[in-house]
Design an enzyme around this catalytic site. Structure first.
Site, PDB file in Angstrom:
ATOM      1  N   TYR A 142       0.835  -1.329   0.082  1.00  0.00           N
ATOM      2  CA  TYR A 142      -0.003   0.102  -0.069  1.00  0.00           C
ATOM      3  C   TYR A 142       0.807   1.322   0.077  1.00  0.00           C
ATOM      4  O   TYR A 142       0.537   1.832  -0.893  1.00  0.00           O
ATOM      5  CB  TYR A 142      -0.905   0.180   1.129  1.00  0.00           C
ATOM      6  CG  TYR A 142      -1.902   1.213   1.131  1.00  0.00           C
ATOM      7  CD1 TYR A 142      -2.822   1.432   0.183  1.00  0.00           C
ATOM      8  CD2 TYR A 142      -1.969   1.974   2.231  1.00  0.00           C
ATOM      9  CE1 TYR A 142      -3.768   2.475   0.201  1.00  0.00           C
ATOM     10  CE2 TYR A 142      -2.742   3.151   2.416  1.00  0.00           C
ATOM     11  CZ  TYR A 142      -3.633   3.095   1.394  1.00  0.00           C
ATOM     12  OH  TYR A 142      -4.568   4.462   1.325  1.00  0.00           O
ATOM     13  N   GLU A 181       3.903   1.728  -0.710  1.00  0.00           N
ATOM     14  CA  GLU A 181       4.831   2.112  -2.161  1.00  0.00           C
ATOM     15  C   GLU A 181       3.939   2.182  -3.408  1.00  0.00           C
ATOM     16  O   GLU A 181       4.220   2.964  -4.268  1.00  0.00           O
ATOM     17  CB  GLU A 181       5.865   0.938  -2.242  1.00  0.00           C
ATOM     18  CG  GLU A 181       6.707   0.898  -1.258  1.00  0.00           C
ATOM     19  CD  GLU A 181       7.668   1.869  -1.230  1.00  0.00           C
ATOM     20  OE1 GLU A 181       7.754   2.923  -2.054  1.00  0.00           O
ATOM     21  OE2 GLU A 181       8.522   1.944  -0.042  1.00  0.00           O
ATOM     22  N   THR A 229      -0.243   6.874  18.493  1.00  0.00           N
ATOM     23  CA  THR A 229      -1.102   7.924  18.442  1.00  0.00           C
ATOM     24  C   THR A 229      -1.748   7.906  16.769  1.00  0.00           C
ATOM     25  O   THR A 229      -1.191   7.532  15.984  1.00  0.00           O
ATOM     26  CB  THR A 229      -0.704   9.396  18.629  1.00  0.00           C
ATOM     27  OG1 THR A 229       0.270   9.811  17.639  1.00  0.00           O
ATOM     28  CG2 THR A 229      -0.157   9.326  19.993  1.00  0.00           C
TER      29      THR A 229
END
Length: 320
Positions: free
Chosen positions: A144, A146, A209
């Site tokens: 995904y 790259e 996060t």
């Protein structure tokens, strides 16, 4: 204005189709339904300016004269792109090339849906568009990451060498109605587990996060960028940053679930922090998100209840 939306039956694509139709545009939605669903666009079937065409963008196609192309065709969730790794790489390479060829042929403006995953596990925080990223090119997420990094390079090349009018949006974590409940993303996982009375799965210590943008805000930013003159990437996301543990606790609060939180080992290459610097979007587009996370979760609750087949009275759910 004749507008082509690839991946138009996906989560973001279907909301984009709605927004463009609301502006009075004619919309051709192209999707091969690898990860998108007909349910996402079923309510648009009666719209006179909406057309659906089942098509794999990795194969050459020509819909005829077009004014604007939004290239959103790609698996986007970890579950989907890890299962369909080759197809994800093809959508970012061949699919992007075919759409750029159409843009060149018909002198259409082209907008690429790129991703915050271009920053990988970032060493800069928050992430500005000028940051080049910290990406593992052969890791499990690379199909995904790259694919989008190559798609950006290809988009810039078509502008630089062939004068195609291009835009690039880097999309950060987005949630809301039509997010698939089994796609492995944070919000869908937590909402599904909470509404089913299952343990909420938090990876690592939960101190990594994320920044979550409600879908209406994300689409508004994308549409604003599509009409602007900026050709370099622009972050569109919500800069309010939460730990994964905080997010889980907020989902429990909003759903009224009695579920517990279960900690599991952190997956390989899982980003430790992700937060957009949106100064560029504010300055160039006059855009910033309006919906905070708690409000967005409440707005999404009915959809997720319906999606999991819950009436709110399943095990672990407090009736409210």
């Amino acid at each position: 204005m004749q507008t082509l939306v690839t991946g138009g039956a996906g989560f973001l694509g279907s909301h984009l189709c709605e927004a463009l139709l609301a502006e009075g545009r004619s919309v051709l939605c192209v999707d091969n339904f690898l990860t998108g669903t007909r349910d996402n666009i079923a309510h648009l079937a009666g719209e006179p300016k909406f057309e659906l065409r089942e098509q794999d963008v990795c194969l050459p196609f020509d819909p005829g004269p077009i004014d604007y192309i939004f290239h959103f065709a790609s698996a986007a969730s970890p579950v989907d792109y890890m299962e369909h790794g080759i197809e994800t790489l093809q959508a970012g390479s061949l699919g992007t090339m075919h759409c750029l060829e159409l843009a060149q042929k018909y002198h259409a403006r082209f907008l690429l849906a790129s991703t915050s995953e271009c920053y990988g596990d970032p060493l800069e925080h928050p992430q500005r568009e000028t940051y080049w990223g910290h990406v593992n090119p052969i890791g499990p997420r690379s199909v995904y990451d790259e694919s989008k990094r190559f798609a950006e390079a290809l988009t810039v090349a078509y502008h630089r060498y062939r004068k195609v009018d291009t835009r690039i949006v880097r999309i950060f974590n987005t949630y809301g109605p039509r997010l698939q409940i089994n796609d492995g993303r944070v919000i869908s996982n937590f909402m599904k587990q909470a509404l089913r009375g299952e343990d909420l799965t938090v990876y690592g210590e939960g101190d990594q996060t994320r920044s979550f943008c409600y879908v209406s805000d994300e689409i508004a930013g994308i549409v604003a960028l599509s009409m602007a003159s900026e050709r370099e990437p622009v972050n569109i996301g919500n800069p309010d940053e939460f730990t994964i543990l905080q997010c889980a606790q907020m989902v429990l609060e909003v759903t009224g679930s009695n579920s517990r939180i279960r900690f599991e080992p952190l997956p390989q290459d899982d980003p430790k922090q992700r937060c957009p610097d949106i100064a560029k979007a504010k300055k160039l587009l006059g855009w910033e998100p309006r919906v905070d996370l708690r409000t967005g979760l409440k707005l999404s609750l009915d959809y997720f209840r319906s999606a999991v087949g819950s009436t709110g009275a399943a095990k672990g759910i407090v009736a409210r």
